[in-house]
Write an enzyme that holds these catalytic residues in place. Structure first.
Site, PDB file in Angstrom:
ATOM      1  N   SER A 143      12.342  20.542   8.956  1.00 61.70           N
ATOM      2  CA  SER A 143      11.814  20.876   7.638  1.00 61.70           C
ATOM      3  C   SER A 143      11.263  19.666   6.896  1.00 61.70           C
ATOM      4  O   SER A 143      10.622  19.813   5.871  1.00 61.70           O
ATOM      5  CB  SER A 143      12.891  21.557   6.788  1.00 61.70           C
ATOM      6  OG  SER A 143      13.938  20.657   6.550  1.00 61.70           O
ATOM      7  N   HIS A 188      16.372  16.975   2.179  1.00 63.60           N
ATOM      8  CA  HIS A 188      15.113  17.389   1.579  1.00 63.60           C
ATOM      9  C   HIS A 188      14.721  16.436   0.452  1.00 63.60           C
ATOM     10  O   HIS A 188      15.500  15.571   0.052  1.00 63.60           O
ATOM     11  CB  HIS A 188      15.196  18.822   1.038  1.00 63.60           C
ATOM     12  CG  HIS A 188      15.039  19.855   2.119  1.00 63.60           C
ATOM     13  ND1 HIS A 188      15.232  21.192   1.896  1.00 63.60           N
ATOM     14  CD2 HIS A 188      14.709  19.748   3.432  1.00 63.60           C
ATOM     15  CE1 HIS A 188      15.030  21.863   3.023  1.00 63.60           C
ATOM     16  NE2 HIS A 188      14.718  21.002   3.973  1.00 63.60           N
ATOM     17  N   ASP A 196      13.809  25.010  -2.437  1.00 64.78           N
ATOM     18  CA  ASP A 196      15.082  25.318  -1.785  1.00 64.78           C
ATOM     19  C   ASP A 196      15.949  26.365  -2.489  1.00 64.78           C
ATOM     20  O   ASP A 196      17.077  26.589  -2.049  1.00 64.78           O
ATOM     21  CB  ASP A 196      15.913  24.036  -1.658  1.00 64.78           C
ATOM     22  CG  ASP A 196      15.336  23.101  -0.616  1.00 64.78           C
ATOM     23  OD1 ASP A 196      14.376  23.511   0.064  1.00 64.78           O
ATOM     24  OD2 ASP A 196      15.852  21.986  -0.474  1.00 64.78           O
TER      25      ASP A 196
END
EC number: 3.4.21.89
Lengths: 239, 172
Positions: free
Chosen positions: B49, B90, B115
């Protein structure tokens, strides 16, 4: 032990040294020295307390999580580093390769034997520190080739190994006079070459064969004169 | 060799050496934790990701102290979501407020959406305390070993067994 049925790889220096190191306490204890384990015990205490600390740290970390035990963990890490540092210093400066510390039967002499090898040199470097009561320690250094007490197949032969110590260190010689005598005779026999080993390769082979086939202390009878004295030692060692 | 195990002190010393290898590794990890103030200062990237910044198997070094500046927008952070024990790597894309109560929103560089879907039920943002650390360094591919180990648990047993045997049998 004396009649080693176990074979080591003769090209493995660590094996040569470890087997010899293991044989030394057996020999010295059998001729009346009392071994002191203080050096090893301190090392074990340091090491195991460090391990216990790490285990405790693991336990509280697992049970209460990182954030709740942060400061405790920081202290444990510092203490662990200290303990491990102390252990390293102990091994480097207190033990210095010591394989045996012991006191003679009458309590007058204390031996500290440390051994070493140099990389790729099949020589046993021995340092014996003899301390007589109320006197400064005296240091005896000698180097012997491993070939003197290992035969081609890698069997350890006790008699020449023990003779090497008995002849080089008077304190050991006095405790085991038969060994000194044997070696002297052997030297006279081998046409005057002073530095020659007490045992020729043929004799070593013979000893080894006897050791393999006969097993146990009986093998020592192959060396004749000192067999009686040695046999007693062999029994005591097993006990 | 094995016969040396007959001597209790020697056996104890050999066992100790094995124990000290394990405990030293553990204490080094804990030391790093204490220095970085992060419960898990080194993590392995498990998903794609964050591509192209990080690939699966990259090893990340984290830092969890706000010495100079607060954790801010643009930083790549690792965070834990309540009730899920897989840490997520992230980037912070929004920040409202300052201090420990600032509301943070994260998004994977390679993901289409932010998210909020990944957070716990009813949770719309992260707090500073949810963050395990900001990424300050990485080593590509090294972490693949741990991915292998966690995907094939029997490898762990085999490795530990071999290590133990080697230490017990070898004195050097």
């Amino acid at each position: 032990m004396a009649a080693s049925q176990e074979r080591i790889t003769v090209y493995n220096l660590a094996d040569l040294k470890n087997t010899s190191d293991d044989a030394l306490p057996n020999y010295l204890n059998s001729i009346g020295f009392t071994q002191s384990h203080r050096l090893t015990d301190v090392r074990l205490a340091l090491g195991y307390s460090a391990f216990a600390l790490a285990a405790a740290c693991f336990a509280w970390d697992y049970r209460f999580g990182f954030d709740a035990t942060k400061h405790l963990t920081a202290a444990a890490v510092a203490l662990y580093a200290l303990l491990n540092g102390a252990l390293t210093l102990w091994v480097l400066y207190a033990e210095r390769g010591t394989v045996y510390v012991g006191t003679s039967r009458d309590g007058a002499e204390t031996l500290r034997v440390s051994t070493a090898t140099r990389k790729n040199v099949p020589e046993y470097l021995v340092t014996v520190e003899v301390t007589r009561k109320g006197a400064a320690p005296e240091e005896i250094k000698f180097a012997r080739s491993f070939t003197e007490w290992f035969d081609e197949a890698g069997h350890f032969v006790a008699a020449p190994f023990q003779a090497a110590f008995a002849n080089s260190v008077p304190a050991i010689g006095r405790a085991d006079p038969k060994k000194v005598a044997t070696a002297a005779k052997g030297k006279e026999g081998s046409d005057g070459s002073e530095e020659a080993a007490a045992y020729t390769p043929e004799m070593l082979d013979m000893l080894a064969k006897a050791n393999v086939s006969v097993v146990g202390s009986a093998a020592e009878e192959a060396t004749g004169s000192e067999a009686a004295a040695k046999k007693k030692g062999g029994k005591r060692r097993k006990a | 060799m094995l016969s040396s195990l007959g001597n209790p002190r020697q056996a104890a010393a050999q066992l100790m050496n094995f124990g000290l290898i394990l405990s030293s590794a553990f204490m080094m990890w804990k030391g790093l934790s204490v220095i970085t103030d992060s419960p898990s200062p080194i993590v392995v990237v498990l998903s794609g990701s964050m591509e192209p910044a990080f690939q699966r198997g990259d090893l990340l070094l984290l830092w969890n102290r706000n010495l100079m500046a607060e954790t801010n927008v643009g930083e790549i952070v690792v965070y834990n979501v309540k009730g899920k024990d897989i840490p997520i790597v992230h980037r912070i894309v929004r920040k409202f407020g300052t201090g420990p109560d600032a509301k943070l929103l994260t998004k994977g560089d390679n993901n289409a959406a932010d998210d909020t879907e990944l957070y716990a039920r009813g949770q719309d943002y992260l707090n500073r305390k949810d963050i395990v650390g900001s990424v300050v360094g990485y080593m590509p591919f090294v972490g693949y070993v741990t991915i292998m180990l966690s995907e094939h648990p029997w490898l762990k047993t085999v490795m530990l067994g071999i290590m133990g045997l080697v230490v017990v049998l070898q004195r050097e």
